[in-house]
Structures are given as structure tokens and as C-alpha cells.
Design a protein around this motif. Structure first.
Motif, PDB file in Angstrom:
ATOM      1  N   PHE A  64       0.887  -1.167   0.000  1.00 31.36           N
ATOM      2  CA  PHE A  64       0.000   0.000   0.000  1.00 31.36           C
ATOM      3  C   PHE A  64       0.921   1.212   0.000  1.00 31.36           C
ATOM      4  O   PHE A  64       1.516   1.553   1.022  1.00 31.36           O
ATOM      5  N   LEU A  65       1.039   1.802  -1.179  1.00 32.75           N
ATOM      6  CA  LEU A  65       2.096   2.769  -1.402  1.00 32.75           C
ATOM      7  C   LEU A  65       1.514   4.169  -1.524  1.00 32.75           C
ATOM      8  O   LEU A  65       0.491   4.356  -2.187  1.00 32.75           O
ATOM      9  N   LYS A  88      -2.514   6.300   4.302  1.00 30.47           N
ATOM     10  CA  LYS A  88      -2.174   4.886   4.523  1.00 30.47           C
ATOM     11  C   LYS A  88      -2.453   4.476   5.973  1.00 30.47           C
ATOM     12  O   LYS A  88      -3.129   3.490   6.233  1.00 30.47           O
ATOM     13  N   SER A  89      -1.915   5.248   6.912  1.00 28.11           N
ATOM     14  CA  SER A  89      -2.114   4.893   8.325  1.00 28.11           C
ATOM     15  C   SER A  89      -3.583   4.990   8.709  1.00 28.11           C
ATOM     16  O   SER A  89      -4.076   4.182   9.508  1.00 28.11           O
ATOM     17  N   THR A 126      -6.116   4.297   6.813  1.00 29.16           N
ATOM     18  CA  THR A 126      -6.748   3.054   6.342  1.00 29.16           C
ATOM     19  C   THR A 126      -6.469   1.918   7.324  1.00 29.16           C
ATOM     20  O   THR A 126      -7.373   1.183   7.724  1.00 29.16           O
ATOM     21  N   ILE A 127      -5.210   1.798   7.718  1.00 33.99           N
ATOM     22  CA  ILE A 127      -4.821   0.702   8.610  1.00 33.99           C
ATOM     23  C   ILE A 127      -5.530   0.831   9.959  1.00 33.99           C
ATOM     24  O   ILE A 127      -6.040  -0.146  10.511  1.00 33.99           O
ATOM     25  N   ASP A 154       2.433  -1.382   9.186  1.00 33.46           N
ATOM     26  CA  ASP A 154       2.577   0.010   8.760  1.00 33.46           C
ATOM     27  C   ASP A 154       4.075   0.316   8.658  1.00 33.46           C
ATOM     28  O   ASP A 154       4.755   0.424   9.677  1.00 33.46           O
ATOM     29  N   GLU A 155       4.555   0.418   7.464  1.00 30.69           N
ATOM     30  CA  GLU A 155       5.975   0.699   7.185  1.00 30.69           C
ATOM     31  C   GLU A 155       6.914  -0.243   7.958  1.00 30.69           C
ATOM     32  O   GLU A 155       7.722   0.209   8.768  1.00 30.69           O
ATOM     33  N   SER A 189       2.134  -0.994   4.343  1.00 27.19           N
ATOM     34  CA  SER A 189       2.233   0.338   3.750  1.00 27.19           C
ATOM     35  C   SER A 189       3.692   0.720   3.600  1.00 27.19           C
ATOM     36  O   SER A 189       4.559   0.224   4.327  1.00 27.19           O
ATOM     37  N   SER A 190       3.918   1.606   2.652  1.00 20.82           N
ATOM     38  CA  SER A 190       5.285   2.063   2.432  1.00 20.82           C
ATOM     39  C   SER A 190       5.252   3.343   1.625  1.00 20.82           C
ATOM     40  O   SER A 190       4.286   3.617   0.915  1.00 20.82           O
ATOM     41  N   HIS A 191       6.302   4.139   1.743  1.00 25.22           N
ATOM     42  CA  HIS A 191       6.400   5.245   0.795  1.00 25.22           C
ATOM     43  C   HIS A 191       7.663   5.127  -0.047  1.00 25.22           C
ATOM     44  O   HIS A 191       8.053   6.069  -0.711  1.00 25.22           O
ATOM     45  N   CYS A 251       6.170  -7.696  -3.031  1.00 24.94           N
ATOM     46  CA  CYS A 251       4.721  -7.699  -3.260  1.00 24.94           C
ATOM     47  C   CYS A 251       4.313  -8.395  -4.530  1.00 24.94           C
ATOM     48  O   CYS A 251       5.063  -8.433  -5.497  1.00 24.94           O
TER      49      CYS A 251
END
Ligand code: ATP
Length: 302
Positions: free
Chosen positions: A39-40, A47-48, A50-51, A160-161, A191-193, A202
């Protein structure tokens, strides 16, 4: 990706407003069992949020989320029992040892982790569970967080990350551990950026920007679409029009060195480059910003 009757993770029209800020704007997402889904998105994309909605730490303004068919807001206990979670802002008890964190969380789940798997995680992550969390370095705290999320071997992992703050060798270890779990049928959602986090792990990636899902696609397609930059030094300067190809832009040249930017796959450019004797070649990995740029351009072109 084969669709199962019940998605591992599913959201429908998920909206989250913080006052006047719309953090999530109608998210529709479906992650299949056994998938590793990245989830980028850039900072602040949602992202957070959503989590946190998936784990029912916050409530949606509208829409629904389900994990393994259970509504996240109506059945949060069942959802959490099926889920291993690593928060982005990991908080540990500084005066408790790693082993005491393990016991505490196992107590909350009402089930001891499998001793052999716990040992495997401890060894793979090279973690000393006898040390107090307060005495651990940032990377070791993160490793403990990963261990605590994975140890119960739940069917869904939400991270998360997960590899932020870890050195490259440990990052690879974490990716390997996640792939092993996915091979057992576990669903991994993280998640990641940074692109490098998703490309090694993935199957599919969802790209979130300003609370909206911009794309969901296999990781190879994502990288194929991204802008690539090449710096090529030839034995002699190639002709001026050598790289006048669709999707290729010559950015600069200095004597026999040419800087090229290519969109929509690198293959045609490499073949054109190979038409002249090459002395040296460097490529830059596309950044998330480069990838997002290709989507902005697509949207602008519509
Ligand atoms: P990062 O990569 O920086 O963690 P993110 O994609 O996880 O970013 P979120 O933390 O979900 O993004 O934030 C999405 C948006 O919601 C941002 O604009 C953020 O400022 C806002 N936001 C998040 N939490 C709150 C809150 N508790 N109150 C007000 N606004 C919030």
C-alpha cells in the motif's frame, strides 16, 4: 490474481474526515488471501488512516471494511484475533524486556506463540529478547515490533511501514519472513512510501494519493510504467537523432555520454543504446515520485 469467495481485506467506499480534512475519499480495495499487497503512497496520503480503520482504532465517516469477511467496525475483536499488527508509531514498554512483551501480547491473545517459530524469528532477526525495550536501538525496537506482529502466525498481517529504520540486510530478512508466511497462505498488507520496499516482496501494489486509490496493479507493471533514467557513455558520440524514439527523451549529452529518460518501459531504449559500442551504463531506480508523475501525466492526458 484469482478472486476468492471471501477477500482477506475488503473496503467499500471508505471515507474518513478529520474535521474539514478528508483523509480517505471513498476507498475501494480488495486483497486476496495469500497475497502480499503493498500500500504505497507519499506522506499524508491516508495509509495509516486506512490501517487504523481496518483495526477499528478509529471509525469511518462512511463506508465499510472487512477482514476475512468480518466487519471491522462491528466485530473488531474477531478481526484483531485474526490479525497481526505493526503500528507505524510503535510504542513499547521501556521497562519490559522483549520476552515480557511477547508474554504480554500472548496473554492478550490467550495463546502462547509456537516456541520453534518464536526462536526462528528471534534468530532470523538477531534479536536479544532479554534486553529491556528502553535499552534497544531504534532498529532493534522495530525488529521487536515485527516479531510481535508475526509471532502468533495469524492469517492476516497488517504492517505500517515494517522495514522503516532497518538496515538493508535486516530489511531483506523481514521480506523473506513475510514471503514465507505468504507461502503458507497468510495475507500480508503493508504500507510504504518507498518503491524498493514493494518491489522485492509484493504481488500487487495499490497507490494512494490524497485519500484516493490511483491504481492497483502488479509490481512489475508499476515499475515498467515508471520513468527510468539512464546515463550511458559510448565509445564515440552517437548520432544526434539516435534516441529519437517514442517514450524516450534525451535530457543532456556531454561528448560521448548521454542522459536519457524513458517512459513506458526500458526495453526499447536499451535496444537502441545497444546499437552503439557502450563503455559504461548507469540507471537510477525510479522513485515513488517518478511513478506518481507517470500517473499525473496519464490523468492530464485524458
Ligand atoms: P505517512 O506516510 O506520513 O504516515 P499516511 O499516508 O499514513 O502518511 P495518514 O497519517 O493516514 O497518512 O494521514 C492522512 C491525512 O489525514 C493527512 O492529511 C493527515 O494530516 C491527516 N490526519 C491523520 N490523522 C489525523 C488526526 N488525528 N487529526 C487530524 N488530521 C489527521
Amino acid at each position: 490474481m484469482a478472486q476468492h469467495a471471501t477477500a482477506a481485506i475488503e473496503t467499500e467506499g471508505l471515507i474518513k474526515d478529520y474535521g474539514s480534512i478528508r483523509a480517505l475519499d471513498g476507498l475501494n480495495l480488495r486483497v486476496e488471501p495469500g497475497e502480499i499487497f503493498g500500500f504505497l503512497g507519499p506522506n499524508g496520503a491516508g495509509k495509516s488512516t486506512t490501517i487504523r480503520l481496518l483495526l477499528d482504532f478509529i471509525r469511518p465517516t462512511a463506508g465499510h471494511a472487512r477482514i476475512l469477511g468480518q466487519d471491522c467496525q462491528h466485530h473488531p475483536e474477531q478481526v484483531r484475533a485474526q490479525t497481526g499488527y505493526l503500528p507505524g508509531d510503535l510504542r513499547l514498554y521501556d521497562n519490559l524486556r522483549g520476552r515480557e512483551h511477547v508474554a504480554l501480547l500472548a496473554g492478550l491473545r490467550g495463546r502462547r506463540p509456537d516456541a520453534a517459530y518464536l526462536r526462528r524469528l528471534t534468530e532470523a532477526l538477531d534479536l536479544d529478547l532479554e534486553r529491556q525495550a528502553g535499552a534497544l536501538s531504534k532498529g532493534n525496537r522495530q525488529k521487536l515490533g515485527v516479531l510481535l506482529a508475526l509471532m502468533a502466525r495469524p492469517p492476516v498481517l497488517i504492517l505500517d511501514e515494517p522495514t522503516s529504520g532497518l538496515d538493508p540486510i535486516v530489511q531483506h530478512t523481514v521480506w523473506r519472513l513475510l514471503r514465507e508466511e505468504a507461502e503458507r497462505g497468510v495475507t500480508v498488507f503493508f504500507s510504504s512510501h518507498v518503491i524498493s520496499e514493494v518491489e522485492h516482496t509484493c504481488s500487487r501494489v495499490g497507490i494512494l494519493r490524497a485519500g484516493k486509490l490511483v491504481a492497483v496493479e502488479p509490481v512489475a507493471a508499476l515499475l515498467g510504467r515508471a520513468l527510468h533514467r539512464l546515463e550511458v557513455t559510448f565509445a564515440a558520440p552517437p548520432p544526434p537523432s539516435a534516441f529519437a524514439l517514442p517514450g524516450v527523451r534525451e535530457l543532456r549529452r556531454e561528448h560521448a555520454t548521454v542522459w536519457l529518460e524513458t517512459a513506458g518501459g526500458i526495453d526499447a531504449t536499451l535496444k537502441a543504446v545497444a546499437g552503439f559500442p557502450v563503455v559504461d551504463l548507469r540507471t537510477e531506480q525510479p522513485s515513488l515520485e517518478d511513478v506518481l508523475l507517470t500517473y499525473y501525466r496519464q490523468e492530464a492526458a485524458v
